[in-house]
Design a protein around this motif. Structure first.
Motif, PDB file in Angstrom:
ATOM      1  N   UNK A   1       0.817  -1.210   0.000  1.00 40.93           N
ATOM      2  CA  UNK A   1       0.000   0.000   0.000  1.00 40.93           C
ATOM      3  C   UNK A   1       0.853   1.263   0.000  1.00 40.93           C
ATOM      4  N   UNK A   2       2.018   1.226   0.649  1.00 42.53           N
ATOM      5  CA  UNK A   2       2.881   2.417   0.720  1.00 42.53           C
ATOM      6  C   UNK A   2       3.335   2.847  -0.664  1.00 42.53           C
ATOM      7  N   UNK A   3       3.636   1.879  -1.533  1.00 42.99           N
ATOM      8  CA  UNK A   3       4.088   2.201  -2.894  1.00 42.99           C
ATOM      9  C   UNK A   3       2.968   2.886  -3.667  1.00 42.99           C
ATOM     10  N   UNK A   4       1.763   2.368  -3.560  1.00 46.47           N
ATOM     11  CA  UNK A   4       0.650   2.895  -4.344  1.00 46.47           C
ATOM     12  C   UNK A   4       0.172   4.249  -3.829  1.00 46.47           C
TER      13      UNK A   4
ATOM     14  N   UNK B   1       3.931   6.515  -5.007  1.00 49.44           N
ATOM     15  CA  UNK B   1       4.513   6.498  -6.354  1.00 49.44           C
ATOM     16  C   UNK B   1       3.557   7.159  -7.344  1.00 49.44           C
ATOM     17  N   UNK B   2       4.055   8.073  -8.153  1.00 44.85           N
ATOM     18  CA  UNK B   2       3.187   8.875  -9.032  1.00 44.85           C
ATOM     19  C   UNK B   2       2.418   8.023 -10.031  1.00 44.85           C
ATOM     20  N   UNK B   3       3.107   7.072 -10.676  1.00 50.65           N
ATOM     21  CA  UNK B   3       2.459   6.263 -11.704  1.00 50.65           C
ATOM     22  C   UNK B   3       1.536   5.224 -11.076  1.00 50.65           C
ATOM     23  N   UNK B   4       2.047   4.502 -10.089  1.00 48.66           N
ATOM     24  CA  UNK B   4       1.252   3.435  -9.463  1.00 48.66           C
ATOM     25  C   UNK B   4      -0.013   3.963  -8.813  1.00 48.66           C
ATOM     26  N   UNK B   5       0.047   5.179  -8.292  1.00 49.68           N
ATOM     27  CA  UNK B   5      -1.100   5.759  -7.605  1.00 49.68           C
ATOM     28  C   UNK B   5      -2.308   5.887  -8.523  1.00 49.68           C
ATOM     29  N   UNK B   6      -2.080   6.146  -9.811  1.00 46.62           N
ATOM     30  CA  UNK B   6      -3.201   6.272 -10.737  1.00 46.62           C
ATOM     31  C   UNK B   6      -3.982   4.959 -10.843  1.00 46.62           C
ATOM     32  N   UNK B   7      -3.276   3.839 -10.773  1.00 44.41           N
ATOM     33  CA  UNK B   7      -3.946   2.529 -10.834  1.00 44.41           C
ATOM     34  C   UNK B   7      -4.870   2.350  -9.640  1.00 44.41           C
TER      35      UNK B   7
END
Length: 636
Positions: free
Chosen positions: A268-271, A274-280
């Protein structure tokens, strides 16, 4: 860009309307959504074919596919000849699928061809790409081919397979996987290396599209990005207006949607950061909110729980730090929009309460505050928020964050409380509350997001008594440029339970001023609100629209004005239609020559009106009867 209201102690100063200090604007430090670059994974992270090992698309093959696509577009839309043509072209595509997908021009043509493709040929092309699926998914051209293939599902799911062709293919090449199996195979592939796909600049688009397809919901705001020249405020307003499209999917899709979404919980911390992963994750929340609300609530609680315990903050909740962060604040915006009312109330009490004025002034945190306002559905929460924000509306406008004010007005419209108070605060913020004669000028001020003194170019001393409104000065002045946010503000106010003050200001506009409003891309929607608001009576509507008499030809010959005139015509009684048709008929030739006017002339049946008046009246009376009958059915 409009000029915002000013603080009383800053005489004559002009303020921005909120475009450039928001996200994606100059100086904000935040690029537009979807444009950030992401570092590529280290070598050896995943297998890719060597560049010299990739099949190359020859100029001859490229020419063939270009000619084939052109011929296909010109062919009849149905018939055996077309079906045979599509079948033959896609047979050729199958043998060169990878070369086409990874070639810029070839990729564009392949996307178009997939839009024509029946079920089985599309499955064969997909099957031809699957041995290099990871490479194609993370290729700048190949990713669009995969997206296009996924977006054919609403059209092809449930299509009857051609039995004879299927048996023939099985004999030659072995059994062909179904479209459902291919999608689930892609979901398993993505699930197996979820962090990589979500973090890759191109691969993340496949994840986002796959989430939508598995959930049977296509998000138009995700597929059609707003133009980059628009401000962040306008982009968000446009995205919120886009409505998702639902389609039927097998139960296995929803099962895989939950499996895929569970992968967010592991890292969860990455999402969140992280700019790109957060959009997912943002897309997943929108889909889950519609299809698996309980799992969506669990995912939201995980995000809030992680952020609430991540860091300590001297001035309040740890969550406030993330509301000011470029990446995590975008995610929190989406979380706020999908939370249920009780959870939203507790989130406000635990983290937002007492901090709203600070958030409203922040160049990034004001956006999640707007989403909080958009999500309010209860009088209790609105009262708490209104109490905090009402003293600083003018300051928020002066800081260039009008989106916060418009969102607050929208919440008052939706919930149905504090409407009179917020209107009074707006009049004060735009310096047209006192003397009361200035109130008639509120529409031009709201539409352009400009204070009274700035709009009319007045110079007033700091402690001087405000001057009375000069009607001659107001009527002689052309309407200023209407902003998108100013238009939204007026639309909300026209849907208030008592919109009389705004209607009075609209009625005070001259014909040319009201015409300019109707011809404006943003302002034309204010006229829509007059025509559709249940709070506006027929008499009030007629009084405002009466000003457009003498302007109908100019209205008809305008891109946006012609749409307004069509809407006015649709709701007009027979007497009003006669008046409009008579005025238009005086310049019939000009209308026919105009690209917009000739559509209006056809809609009005102007030729019949001019040559066979009695037949025209009978036709319009019949239309009016049908409309009344339909309205009575709908009201029942």
């Amino acid at each position: 860009m409009g000029l915002g209201p000013r603080f009383p102690h800053m005489a004559g100063r002009q303020f921005p309307a909120g475009g450039k200090r928001g996200r994606g604007g100059r100086g904000s430090g935040r690029p537009p959504p979807g444009r950030e670059r992401h570092p590529q994974p280290p070598a050896g992270r995943h297998s890719e074919p060597a560049l010299d090992a990739l099949p190359q698309l020859s100029p001859e093959a490229l020419g063939y596919f270009r000619r084939a696509l052109s011929t296909l577009k010109e062919a009849p839309e149905a018939g055996e000849e077309r079906e045979l043509m599509v079948h033959n072209i896609l047979k050729e595509v199958e043998t060169q699928a990878l070369a086409l997908a990874t070639n810029r021009t070839g990729s564009e043509m392949l996307q178009e061809l997939l839009g024509f493709s029946p079920l089985k040929p599309l499955c064969r092309v997909w099957a031809a790409l699957r041995s290099n699926l990871r490479f194609v998914a993370c290729h700048r051209c190949g990713v669009h081919v995969l997206q296009s293939a996924l977006l054919q599902l609403p059209r092809l799911l449930g299509s009857p397979a051609e039995e004879e062709e299927e048996e023939e293919e099985e004999e030659k090449d072995g059994p062909l996987e179904t479209l459902e199996e291919l999608v689930l195979g892609l979901a398993s592939e993505v699930c197996g290396d979820f962090l990589f796909y979500c973090g890759d600049t191109h691969g993340s688009f496949v994840v986002r599209t796959l989430l939508q397809v598995l959930g049977g919901t296509l998000l138009e705001s995700e597929r059609v990005r707003p133009r980059g020249s628009q401000s962040s405020e306008v982009q968000r307003a446009s995205a919120r207006e886009c409505k998702p499209t639902d389609f039927e999917v097998p139960d296995t899709f929803l099962n895989h949607l939950q499996d895929l979404s569970s992968c967010f919980l592991k890292d969860i911390a990455v999402f969140i950061t992280d700019k790109i992963s957060s959009f997912c994750l943002q897309v997943a929340l929108q889909i889950l909110h519609r299809k698996l609300p309980q799992f969506c609530a669990h995912l939201c609680n995980t995000v809030i729980g992680y952020l609430s315990t991540c860091n300590s903050s001297a001035d309040g909740s740890p969550l406030l730090l993330f509301l000011r962060d470029q990446t995590s604040s975008r995610l929190l915006e989406q979380v706020l929009l999908v939370l249920e009312a009780p959870r939203l109330q507790s989130l406000f009490e635990d983290h937002f309460q007492g901090q709203l004025q600070t958030l409203a002034a922040h160049p990034i945190a004001n956006f999640p505050l707007q989403r909080l306002l958009d999500a309010i559905t209860t009088p209790q929460l609105l009262s708490s928020v209104f109490e905090e924000l009402s003293p600083v509306l003018e300051a928020v406008l002066a800081q260039g964050h009008p989106g916060v004010v418009i969102a607050l007005v929208g919440a008052c419209r939706r919930v149905g409380t504090h409407q009179a108070q917020v209107l009074q605060l707006l009049l004060e913020a735009f310096h047209c509350a006192e003397p009361s004669s200035r109130q008639v000028a509120c529409v031009p001020l709201f539409a352009t997001l400009t204070a009274y003194e700035v709009y009319y170019e007045l110079i007033e001393e700091e402690e001087a008594v405000p001057a009375e409104h000069q009607v001659e000065m107001a009527t002689a002045r052309a309407l200023g440029k209407v902003t998108v946010l100013g238009s939204l503000l007026l639309q909300h106010l026209l849907h208030f339970s008592t919109p009389g003050l705004v209607l009075g200001s609209l009625g005070a506009l001259t014909g040319p001023q009201l015409l300019a409003l109707a011809q404006s891309p943003a302002g034309s929607h204010v006229l829509d609100a007059i025509l559709t608001s249940p709070s506006v009576t027929r008499k009030q509507r007629r009084r405002v629209l009466q000003t457009l008499k003498g302007q109908y030809v100019a209205l008809a010959c305008s891109r946006h004005g012609s749409r307004v005139l069509d809407a006015i015509w649709s709701g007009a009684a027979l007497g009003a239609r006669k008046e409009i048709a008579t005025e238009l008929g005086e310049q019939n030739q000009e209308l026919i020559r105009d690209p917009f006017g000739h559509h209006v002339a056809r809609n009005v049946a102007l030729t019949t009106f001019l040559k066979r008046r009695e037949a025209w009246e009978q036709q319009q009376s019949a239309v009016a009867k049908r409309r009344r009958a339909l309205n009575s059915i709908l009201e029942d």
